[in-house]
Structure formats: C-alpha cells, structure tokens
Design a protein around this motif. Structure first.
Motif, PDB file in Angstrom:
ATOM      1  N   THR A  96      10.255  -4.618  10.566  1.00 36.62           N
ATOM      2  CA  THR A  96       8.861  -3.644  10.584  1.00 36.62           C
ATOM      3  C   THR A  96       8.615  -2.968  11.209  1.00 36.62           C
ATOM      4  O   THR A  96       7.621  -2.334  11.387  1.00 36.62           O
ATOM      5  CB  THR A  96       8.438  -4.841   9.177  1.00 36.62           C
ATOM      6  N   ASN A 147       0.368  -1.280   0.086  1.00 36.65           N
ATOM      7  CA  ASN A 147      -0.115  -0.062   0.177  1.00 36.65           C
ATOM      8  C   ASN A 147       0.877   1.175  -0.107  1.00 36.65           C
ATOM      9  O   ASN A 147       1.767   0.791   0.459  1.00 36.65           O
ATOM     10  CB  ASN A 147      -1.252   0.427   1.071  1.00 36.65           C
ATOM     11  N   THR A 198       3.603  -6.700   8.025  1.00 36.90           N
ATOM     12  CA  THR A 198       4.717  -6.291   8.819  1.00 36.90           C
ATOM     13  C   THR A 198       3.899  -4.834  10.155  1.00 36.90           C
ATOM     14  O   THR A 198       4.157  -4.152  10.311  1.00 36.90           O
ATOM     15  CB  THR A 198       4.652  -4.451   7.065  1.00 36.90           C
ATOM     16  N   SER A 199       2.572  -5.628  10.138  1.00 34.22           N
ATOM     17  CA  SER A 199       2.040  -5.005  11.428  1.00 34.22           C
ATOM     18  C   SER A 199       1.420  -6.254  11.996  1.00 34.22           C
ATOM     19  O   SER A 199       1.833  -7.996  12.266  1.00 34.22           O
ATOM     20  CB  SER A 199       0.973  -4.671  10.843  1.00 34.22           C
ATOM     21  N   GLY A 239      -2.651  -6.879   7.527  1.00 35.25           N
ATOM     22  CA  GLY A 239      -3.910  -7.772   7.491  1.00 35.25           C
ATOM     23  C   GLY A 239      -4.841  -7.341   6.231  1.00 35.25           C
ATOM     24  O   GLY A 239      -5.361  -8.241   5.205  1.00 35.25           O
ATOM     25  N   VAL A 240      -4.430  -6.318   5.897  1.00 34.84           N
ATOM     26  CA  VAL A 240      -6.081  -5.552   4.792  1.00 34.84           C
ATOM     27  C   VAL A 240      -4.957  -5.942   3.622  1.00 34.84           C
ATOM     28  O   VAL A 240      -5.534  -6.675   3.080  1.00 34.84           O
ATOM     29  CB  VAL A 240      -5.960  -3.950   4.805  1.00 34.84           C
ATOM     30  N   ASP A 264      -4.245   3.232   1.497  1.00 30.23           N
ATOM     31  CA  ASP A 264      -4.334   2.358   2.380  1.00 30.23           C
ATOM     32  C   ASP A 264      -5.187   2.776   3.425  1.00 30.23           C
ATOM     33  O   ASP A 264      -6.054   3.534   3.423  1.00 30.23           O
ATOM     34  CB  ASP A 264      -3.333   2.873   3.606  1.00 30.23           C
ATOM     35  N   THR A 308       8.887   0.826  12.217  1.00 30.81           N
ATOM     36  CA  THR A 308       7.909   1.999  12.151  1.00 30.81           C
ATOM     37  C   THR A 308       6.039   2.119  12.118  1.00 30.81           C
ATOM     38  O   THR A 308       5.561   3.057  11.413  1.00 30.81           O
ATOM     39  CB  THR A 308       8.091   2.064  10.132  1.00 30.81           C
ATOM     40  N   LYS A 314      -6.679 -17.656   5.326  1.00 26.25           N
ATOM     41  CA  LYS A 314      -8.217 -17.185   5.348  1.00 26.25           C
ATOM     42  C   LYS A 314      -7.911 -16.103   4.495  1.00 26.25           C
ATOM     43  O   LYS A 314      -6.958 -14.836   5.279  1.00 26.25           O
ATOM     44  CB  LYS A 314      -8.629 -17.085   6.929  1.00 26.25           C
ATOM     45  N   GLU A 318      -1.080   1.881  16.036  1.00 30.69           N
ATOM     46  CA  GLU A 318      -1.865  -0.197  15.514  1.00 30.69           C
ATOM     47  C   GLU A 318      -0.914  -0.686  16.088  1.00 30.69           C
ATOM     48  O   GLU A 318      -1.321  -1.948  15.867  1.00 30.69           O
ATOM     49  CB  GLU A 318      -0.992   0.342  13.895  1.00 30.69           C
ATOM     50  N   ASP A 347      -5.331  -9.793   3.510  1.00 30.86           N
ATOM     51  CA  ASP A 347      -6.475 -10.737   2.907  1.00 30.86           C
ATOM     52  C   ASP A 347      -6.942 -10.385   1.628  1.00 30.86           C
ATOM     53  O   ASP A 347      -6.631 -11.330   0.955  1.00 30.86           O
ATOM     54  CB  ASP A 347      -7.022 -10.214   3.987  1.00 30.86           C
ATOM     55  N   LYS A 379     -18.398  -7.913   6.760  1.00 29.08           N
ATOM     56  CA  LYS A 379     -16.407  -8.254   7.151  1.00 29.08           C
ATOM     57  C   LYS A 379     -16.674  -9.247   6.618  1.00 29.08           C
ATOM     58  O   LYS A 379     -17.145 -10.706   6.454  1.00 29.08           O
ATOM     59  CB  LYS A 379     -16.212  -7.620   8.198  1.00 29.08           C
ATOM     60  N   GLU A 422      -9.198   0.094   5.093  1.00 30.17           N
ATOM     61  CA  GLU A 422      -9.204  -1.294   6.064  1.00 30.17           C
ATOM     62  C   GLU A 422     -10.552  -1.232   4.340  1.00 30.17           C
ATOM     63  O   GLU A 422     -11.263  -2.346   3.734  1.00 30.17           O
ATOM     64  CB  GLU A 422     -10.369  -0.671   7.077  1.00 30.17           C
ATOM     65  N   LYS A 464      -9.779  -3.150   1.548  1.00 32.68           N
ATOM     66  CA  LYS A 464     -10.013  -4.478   1.469  1.00 32.68           C
ATOM     67  C   LYS A 464     -11.781  -4.707   0.918  1.00 32.68           C
ATOM     68  O   LYS A 464     -12.241  -5.458   1.011  1.00 32.68           O
ATOM     69  CB  LYS A 464     -10.399  -4.940   2.861  1.00 32.68           C
TER      70      LYS A 464
HETATM   71  P1  NAD Z   1      -3.191  -3.082   8.132  1.00 29.62           P
HETATM   72  O1  NAD Z   1      -3.377  -4.035   7.590  1.00 29.62           O
HETATM   73  O2  NAD Z   1      -5.253  -1.524   7.960  1.00 29.62           O
HETATM   74  O3  NAD Z   1      -2.211  -1.975   8.869  1.00 29.62           O
HETATM   75  C1  NAD Z   1      -2.974  -1.426   9.837  1.00 29.62           C
HETATM   76  C2  NAD Z   1      -1.856   0.089   9.595  1.00 29.62           C
HETATM   77  O4  NAD Z   1      -0.390   0.264   9.335  1.00 29.62           O
HETATM   78  C3  NAD Z   1      -2.677   0.537   8.228  1.00 29.62           C
HETATM   79  O5  NAD Z   1      -1.849   2.358   7.920  1.00 29.62           O
HETATM   80  C4  NAD Z   1      -0.661  -0.149   7.054  1.00 29.62           C
HETATM   81  O6  NAD Z   1      -0.853   1.031   5.673  1.00 29.62           O
HETATM   82  C5  NAD Z   1       0.032   0.417   8.502  1.00 29.62           C
HETATM   83  N1  NAD Z   1       1.133  -0.548   8.760  1.00 29.62           N
HETATM   84  C6  NAD Z   1       1.465  -1.631   7.986  1.00 29.62           C
HETATM   85  N2  NAD Z   1       2.785  -1.894   8.483  1.00 29.62           N
HETATM   86  C7  NAD Z   1       3.531  -1.088   8.454  1.00 29.62           C
HETATM   87  C8  NAD Z   1       4.651  -0.640   8.871  1.00 29.62           C
HETATM   88  N3  NAD Z   1       5.676  -1.784   8.713  1.00 29.62           N
HETATM   89  N4  NAD Z   1       5.513   0.450   8.841  1.00 29.62           N
HETATM   90  C9  NAD Z   1       4.570   1.652   8.935  1.00 29.62           C
HETATM   91  N5  NAD Z   1       2.874   1.601   8.464  1.00 29.62           N
HETATM   92  C10 NAD Z   1       2.546  -0.182   8.574  1.00 29.62           C
HETATM   93  O7  NAD Z   1      -4.402  -3.419   9.811  1.00 29.62           O
HETATM   94  P2  NAD Z   1      -3.703  -4.321  10.178  1.00 29.62           P
HETATM   95  O8  NAD Z   1      -4.118  -4.405  11.608  1.00 29.62           O
HETATM   96  O9  NAD Z   1      -2.135  -5.559  10.034  1.00 29.62           O
HETATM   97  O10 NAD Z   1      -5.179  -6.334   9.974  1.00 29.62           O
HETATM   98  C11 NAD Z   1      -6.577  -5.582  10.235  1.00 29.62           C
HETATM   99  C12 NAD Z   1      -6.898  -6.627   9.381  1.00 29.62           C
HETATM  100  O11 NAD Z   1      -6.626  -8.450   9.253  1.00 29.62           O
HETATM  101  C13 NAD Z   1      -8.509  -6.509   8.944  1.00 29.62           C
HETATM  102  O12 NAD Z   1      -9.027  -6.393   7.440  1.00 29.62           O
HETATM  103  C14 NAD Z   1      -8.645  -8.150   9.422  1.00 29.62           C
HETATM  104  O13 NAD Z   1      -9.910  -8.172   9.236  1.00 29.62           O
HETATM  105  C15 NAD Z   1      -7.383  -9.126   9.077  1.00 29.62           C
HETATM  106  N6  NAD Z   1      -7.481 -10.169   9.693  1.00 29.62           N
HETATM  107  C16 NAD Z   1      -8.039 -11.585   9.559  1.00 29.62           C
HETATM  108  C17 NAD Z   1      -7.252 -12.284   9.554  1.00 29.62           C
HETATM  109  C18 NAD Z   1      -6.483 -14.062   9.223  1.00 29.62           C
HETATM  110  O14 NAD Z   1      -6.939 -14.655   9.749  1.00 29.62           O
HETATM  111  N7  NAD Z   1      -6.841 -13.178   7.321  1.00 29.62           N
HETATM  112  C19 NAD Z   1      -6.481 -12.800  10.850  1.00 29.62           C
HETATM  113  C20 NAD Z   1      -7.364 -11.383  11.487  1.00 29.62           C
HETATM  114  C21 NAD Z   1      -7.065  -9.968  11.495  1.00 29.62           C
END
Ligand code: NAD
Ligand code: GLY
Length: 358
Positions: free
Chosen positions: A167, A42, A127-128, A103-104, A69, A170, A140, A175, A107, A149, A71, A74
């Motif tokens: 990672t 993103n 990376t989160s 996760g966005v 960037d 940052t 998943k 978050e 997924d 959702k 949700e 998605k």
């Molecule tokens: P996200 O992907 O939106 O990331 C969170 C924020 O952090 C975003 O703004 C992103 O750009 C930023 N970011 C990510 N890594 C970064 C880094 N290293 N440095 C700076 N910024 C960074 O949210 P999330 O919390 O990672 O994931 C949530 C999503 O995951 C939801 O859509 C949820 O439904 C899904 N999810 C899926 C499963 C599954 O089993 N597939 C399980 C749990 C959650």
C-alpha cells in the motif's frame, strides 16, 4: 511475511507484516466474526483499495462508510456518521469493523468500535507508513476536540493488525516521509537496530524497497509492542512513546492541522525535546546535530519557521494528557535513553518555543 504477537493478558493479538496481504482471501476473513462487516475508509483510499479488501471477505454482508480525507475529519461528526450507520443497520457486538486507512481512519474507527455497544470486533488495516509503524498498534483510539488533539478517546485493542507494505506504493512522498517522524522516535528511545537501519539503508528506504520496509516496520512494531505489553494504559513507561508529542500536538492545534502533517510536527517536537534536553545538560550538542541531520535526510522539518504566540503554545501544552498537575510532564532525552520528567520551570520551555518560532 513477518508475524508479531502483542502479548496482552486480556487481549493478545497478531500483527501481520508483509507484501500481498490484501490479496490473501483467508487472512482477513479469519478475523471477521459475525455476519456483518463494516469497512471504514476515506475518499482517497476507497477507490484504490476498497474493492480488493472487500473481495477478501466475500460471503459476509459487506457495508462501507466513507469519510472525507483529512485530520479535521477526526471529529465528532465523523464519529457519529459511523455510529449512526451501525445502529441503523442493526450491527451486533460480534460483527466486525475494519479500519482501512492511515492514522486518522484508524483512530476514528477504533473509537467508534470501542463505543458501539461498549465494544465491537475491530481489525486495523493501516495504509500509511505512520499508521503501520505506530498508530494501528497498541489500542489508542480518539477523535479531536476544538480545544486539543485526541482529547476524546479510549484504549481499545483490535483483534488483529494487517500491514501490507504494497500500500505504500501509492502513498504521496510527503506522507511517506512523515512516517519517519515516529520511526526516529523509536531510535531515540534506544532501539539501536532501527538507528542502524535508518543510517545504512537510506537509499533503499528512498526506493521504498519492500524487504527493507518490512524489516523497519517489524522492528518498530516490535519495540512498540514490548512497551505496550508492559504498560497498556500508559501508567508509566508507555508515556515515553510520546517523545516530542507535547510540542507537536500544540503546534498542530495552533496551526489548525493545516500546515504540518502529524509526523512532521513530531519531527519538530523531537527537535524541541532535544533542545530542552541539551539546555538541561542531559545530552551534548553532538546528539542534537546527529538527529537534526537524520531528520533532514528524511525530508522532515526541524524548525517551525513561522511566528506563533509563546503563551498560546504553552497554554495548549498545559492541556496535555500526560500532565498530572499544573507542571508540564515532558519526555526528555538523557544520553542513550528517554525519561519522563515534570518541568516546573515554564520559562525554560518558553525559551525553547521562542527559539523555534522566531
Ligand atoms: P492520515 O490518516 O491523514 O493519512 C495521511 C494521508 O495519506 C491521507 O491523505 C490519506 O488519505 C493518505 N493515504 C493513507 N494511506 C494511503 C495510501 N496507501 N495510498 C495513498 N494515500 C494514502 O495520516 P497518518 O499520518 O497516517 O496518521 C496521522 C494520525 O494518526 C493523526 O491523527 C495522529 O494523531 C494519529 N496517531 C495515532 C497514534 C495512536 O497511537 N493511536 C499514534 C500516532 C499517530
Ligand atoms: N503513539 C503513542 C502511543 O501509542 O502510546
């Protein structure tokens, strides 16, 4: 580096957890089949990490799709942006899609990889913190629908997950702490070592100490892997990983993904599940207080603090994928473990929603 195997019968794969992994020029490349590699990431992550990971697959034909960037992206539009790119550039099934992000991105890209030519090679680089302990592992994949959702998706396993804790340096504070919503879920599911680590190493976790994080991510991925290995397609035990999620998804849907991060919604959902479990005499109030304090220490919300319609909340909950009939199927906490239960008494659930939204 710590290494875990997710021992699925048809598609076993490795989860690498360590520091400096994105600079390793052979690790990522060893999982890239085909001549073409598509990075999906993103607008926030691309300027920080994309060049670094591109360098580690030098020699391949390198492509990129950058999504906005959030949700709300998605979505079907982002999904077709990836699919259209793959079609227009003649990607083959053995070419590789690399999901670089939270996760966005994981997924969304996972669902695109699952769908393109009925499944292309996929590598997850989460990376989160939330994606490193949960969403990148277990296959998943999904996009959201305006009615709810993750309503459209597939089970699709990657060929590897590469988790570089560097990672997290940052990742914005809010978050970072959001990731603990999913980690606390593992503690409630019965993983005593995670609970111990959360309670005893809180200072190190606030400092984002790499060694402590590697251990915590390893324990979380290990627990998730064990459950997924037994029940890949969520026919039974895997549903326990949704502790707090039926409440959380309804909250996220009703607030249009604008007010709560996913992990924050899960933290509130866990408190709602604990509250319902207490009403049903499955746990005592000491347990509720213990977890409330732990969530608060980790800067997570434990209440909704806004007025929402109880009926609307319940209506979204009834669309949950776990439900098999009209009754809600919820994960509840019973002493030191979790159980999946049908809740025929909607009024009890309405009372909990009322308590949290008032
Ligand atoms: P996200 O992907 O939106 O990331 C969170 C924020 O952090 C975003 O703004 C992103 O750009 C930023 N970011 C990510 N890594 C970064 C880094 N290293 N440095 C700076 N910024 C960074 O949210 P999330 O919390 O990672 O994931 C949530 C999503 O995951 C939801 O859509 C949820 O439904 C899904 N999810 C899926 C499963 C599954 O089993 N597939 C399980 C749990 C959650
Ligand atoms: N995050 C829940 C699961 O993977 O089943």
């Amino acid at each position: 580096m710590r290494l875990l195997q997710l021992p699925l019968k048809d598609n076993p794969y490795s989860i690498h957890i360590g520091s400096g992994l994105l600079n390793d020029s052979s690790l990522l490349k060893s999982y890239c089949d085909g001549d073409n590699v598509l990075f999906v990431t993103n607008e926030t992550i691309a300027p920080i990490y994309l060049d670094r990971v591109k360098n580690s697959v030098a020699g391949k034909n390198i492509h990129q799709v950058i999504i906005a960037d959030g949700e709300v992206y998605k979505s079907r539009e982002s999904f077709f942006k990836i699919i259209d790119y793959l079609v227009e550039h003649g990607f083959r099934r053995n070419d590789t899609l690399i999901a670089l992000g939270g996760g966005v991105i994981g997924d969304l890209s996972g669902f695109a990889a699952a769908s393109y030519q009925r499944g292309m090679n996929l590598v997850q680089i989460p990376t989160s913190l939330l994606s490193q302990v949960d969403s990148s592992v277990g296959g998943k994949t999904a996009i959201n629908h305006q009615q709810g959702k993750n309503l459209v998706g597939a089970f699709y396993q990657p060929s590897a997950v590469i988790i570089d804790v560097d990672t997290l340096d940052t990742l914005p504070d809010r978050e970072y702490f959001s990731g603990f919503g999913e980690i606390i879920k593992y503690a409630l599911l019965g993983e005593a070592s995670i609970k111990r680590l959360l309670s005893s190493q809180i200072d190190k976790l606030f400092e984002r100490d790499r060694k402590t994080l590697i251990e915590l991510i390893y324990l979380s991925c290990q627990m998730k892997s064990e459950i997924v290995a037994k029940d890949e397609k969520e026919k039974g035990e895997r549903a326990l990983l949704n502790l707090g999620h039926t409440f959380a998804h309804a909250l996220e849907t009703l607030t249009e993904y604008k007010h709560y991060l996913h992990g924050e919604a899960v933290a509130i959902g866990i408190m709602m599940a604990l509250s319902l479990s207490k009403i049903k005499n499955l746990i005592d109030s000491q347990k509720v207080e213990e977890y409330q304090q732990l969530l608060e220490k980790l800067k997570l919300p434990v209440n909704i603090q806004r007025k929402l319609s109880v009926d609307a909340f319940l209506a979204v909950m009834t669309k949950d994928k776990k439900n098999q009939s009209k009754a809600l199927r919820l994960v509840l906490v019973k002493q030191d473990r979790c159980i999946l239960k049908e809740e025929p008494n909607t009024q009890l659930v309405a009372d909990v929603i009322q308590e949290f939204t008032a």
